[in-house]
Structure formats: C-alpha cells, structure tokens
Scaffold this motif. Structure first.
Motif, mmCIF file in Angstrom:
data_model
loop_
_atom_site.group_PDB
_atom_site.id
_atom_site.type_symbol
_atom_site.label_atom_id
_atom_site.label_comp_id
_atom_site.label_asym_id
_atom_site.label_seq_id
_atom_site.Cartn_x
_atom_site.Cartn_y
_atom_site.Cartn_z
ATOM 1 N N ARG A 1 15.340 4.590 6.569
ATOM 2 C CA ARG A 1 16.217 4.548 5.391
ATOM 3 C C ARG A 1 15.462 4.956 4.127
ATOM 4 N NH1 ARG A 1 18.288 -0.018 8.203
ATOM 5 N NH2 ARG A 1 16.891 -1.429 7.077
ATOM 6 N N ILE A 2 14.190 4.614 4.046
ATOM 7 C CA ILE A 2 13.403 5.014 2.881
ATOM 8 C C ILE A 2 13.251 6.528 2.833
ATOM 9 C CG2 ILE A 2 11.116 4.898 1.802
ATOM 10 C CD1 ILE A 2 10.967 1.994 3.000
ATOM 11 N N THR A 3 13.000 7.163 3.969
ATOM 12 C CA THR A 3 12.898 8.627 3.982
ATOM 13 C C THR A 3 14.196 9.257 3.508
ATOM 14 O OG1 THR A 3 13.608 8.913 6.295
ATOM 15 C CG2 THR A 3 11.256 8.548 5.902
ATOM 16 N N GLN A 4 15.324 8.647 3.853
ATOM 17 C CA GLN A 4 16.618 9.152 3.384
ATOM 18 C C GLN A 4 16.713 9.070 1.868
ATOM 19 O OE1 GLN A 4 19.356 6.651 5.454
ATOM 20 N NE2 GLN A 4 19.141 7.697 7.409
ATOM 21 N N GLY B 1 3.150 7.494 3.166
ATOM 22 C CA GLY B 1 3.445 6.283 3.934
ATOM 23 C C GLY B 1 3.367 5.056 3.047
ATOM 24 N N TRP B 2 3.886 3.959 3.543
ATOM 25 C CA TRP B 2 3.961 2.731 2.755
ATOM 26 C C TRP B 2 3.895 1.518 3.671
ATOM 27 C CZ3 TRP B 2 7.413 6.815 2.570
ATOM 28 C CH2 TRP B 2 8.428 6.768 3.534
ATOM 29 N N THR C 1 0.846 -1.190 0.000
ATOM 30 C CA THR C 1 0.000 0.000 0.000
ATOM 31 C C THR C 1 0.877 1.235 0.000
ATOM 32 O OG1 THR C 1 -1.742 -1.108 1.274
ATOM 33 C CG2 THR C 1 -1.740 1.296 1.308
ATOM 34 N N ILE C 2 0.480 2.246 -0.757
ATOM 35 C CA ILE C 2 1.103 3.565 -0.671
ATOM 36 C C ILE C 2 0.005 4.558 -0.333
ATOM 37 C CG2 ILE C 2 0.842 4.031 -3.152
ATOM 38 C CD1 ILE C 2 3.899 5.102 -1.071
ATOM 39 N N GLU D 1 10.432 3.512 -4.636
ATOM 40 C CA GLU D 1 9.926 3.776 -5.988
ATOM 41 C C GLU D 1 8.504 4.330 -5.939
ATOM 42 O OE1 GLU D 1 9.424 1.077 -10.031
ATOM 43 O OE2 GLU D 1 11.072 0.628 -8.656
ATOM 44 N N ALA D 2 7.656 3.708 -5.133
ATOM 45 C CA ALA D 2 6.278 4.185 -5.002
ATOM 46 C C ALA D 2 6.232 5.515 -4.263
ATOM 47 C CB ALA D 2 5.434 3.144 -4.275
#
Length: 204
Positions: free
Chosen positions: A149-152, A103-104, A83-84, A118-119
């Motif tokens: 880490r994704i936010t980075q 969010g994901w 989900t995104i 990517e999303a």
C-alpha cells in the motif's frame, strides 16, 4: 548529527550509534517489525545494535555515493520512529547490482500514521534530484500488504514478481525519474495501481 532531509512531521538524519542504539534496538528486537526482514535483522542486545549502526555508517562511507540508511525522527517528540533507506539492491549472492531500492522499517507504535509514505516520498525526491538516479525500485514480500500500500501511495508501478534480488521471490515496484511527481498525486491513477497489485497477488 547530520540532517539529510525534513518533512512537515519528520527529520531524516544520520544515525548516532552511542545515542540511538537503545531506540534502534527497541525497533529491531520486535518480531512484528522484523517479520518480513528475516531473523538476521534482529539484534540480540543494545550493544550488538550499536555495532550494527557503526558498521552501517562505515559501509556508507566506503560506498561514498550518497546512499545509505537513516533514522526517521518524529519532530514533535524527537523519538526515532524507524529507518528509511536508499541502497543498491543485492543479487542472489549478496553482491550489489546497478539497481537502487527505497525501503522503510517502522516501529510498531508508529504504524498507520503515514510516516513511511512521508519519509519515502522525500527519499525518492532525494534519489532523483540529488543522486540523479533514473529509476528507483521497491521490493516487497508477497504477503506484506502494508508495504504494498505504501508503494501505491508513492506512485510506484507494479512490475511483477522477481527472484533477481536477495535470492527470494519478491514483488517489484518502480518509479522513474520522469514520473517522480506521481508520488505527490496519491489518488491519481490509484485505482489502476491497486488493480495491478491485486492481479500480482492473485497470480502468485
């Protein structure tokens, strides 16, 4: 079916409750996936998951502001991998604020493939370019290192710790519309962002 966005590997589309409930249930019935989301995010069976998808769609229609949550579909296999979302952040009482979050949530089998990044990148572009949001936030639990880490990778700046949203202590990250291209330049300034996150983690 409404396709909102596409990337090289993914389709971001509206949920289809009758068709998607079983795959969504497999995602949200996994305690590893819901570990940072809380017990309330777990569905007890496929039918309850279908009802949740229906209610989410109804809420999106009521808001009618372009925000919501969408299925992330892997093009190669047509499998729903997660989900995104792009939604107004709730305050401690659950009431919507004027701040928006990206969010994901991804199924365990799809971790480590870069799908959330990517999303998240195309969702940020959608929020800035289509919804004209001036700033988009992400809120992450302190020990959720994978999401940090994704936010980075998305180029989001660590702001600090906050208890303004959801009634719990969270790390806050933001990306301004004027800086939206930073998410496409993953490595530029990454060292500074990582050190900022490390300072946050060490302080709390």
């Amino acid at each position: 079916m409404t396709i909102l966005l596409e990337t090289k590997r993914l389709i971001i589309r509206s949920w289809i409750p009758e068709r998607d409930a079983e795959q969504a249930f497999l995602i949200y019935n996994d305690p590893e996936v819901t570990h940072f989301l809380g017990k309330a995010s777990r569905a007890t069976n496929v039918e309850s998951q279908r009802q949740r998808l229906i209610e989410n769609i109804k809420q999106s229609h009521r808001r009618n502001n372009g925000t919501g949550s969408w299925a992330i579909v892997e093009k190669e296999t047509t499998t729903i991998v997660g989900t995104i979302l792009l939604l107004q952040l709730p305050d401690k009482d659950g009431l919507p604020t004027q701040d928006y979050e990206v969010g994901w949530h991804l199924r365990r089998a799809s971790w480590g493939k870069g799908y959330a990044t990517e999303a998240g990148r195309v969702m940020l572009n959608y929020g800035f370019s289509v919804l004209n949001l001036p700033v988009i936030y992400a809120v992450v639990k302190l020990e959720n290192y994978a999401s940090i880490r994704i936010t980075q990778r998305l180029g989001m700046k660590p702001i600090g710790s906050t208890n303004k949203y959801y009634g719990i202590q969270l790390l806050l990250f933001q990306l301004d519309a004027s800086e939206k291209n930073r998410g496409e330049q993953e490595e530029q300034g990454a060292g500074e962002q990582r050190s900022g996150v490390q300072r946050l983690v060490s302080e709390y």
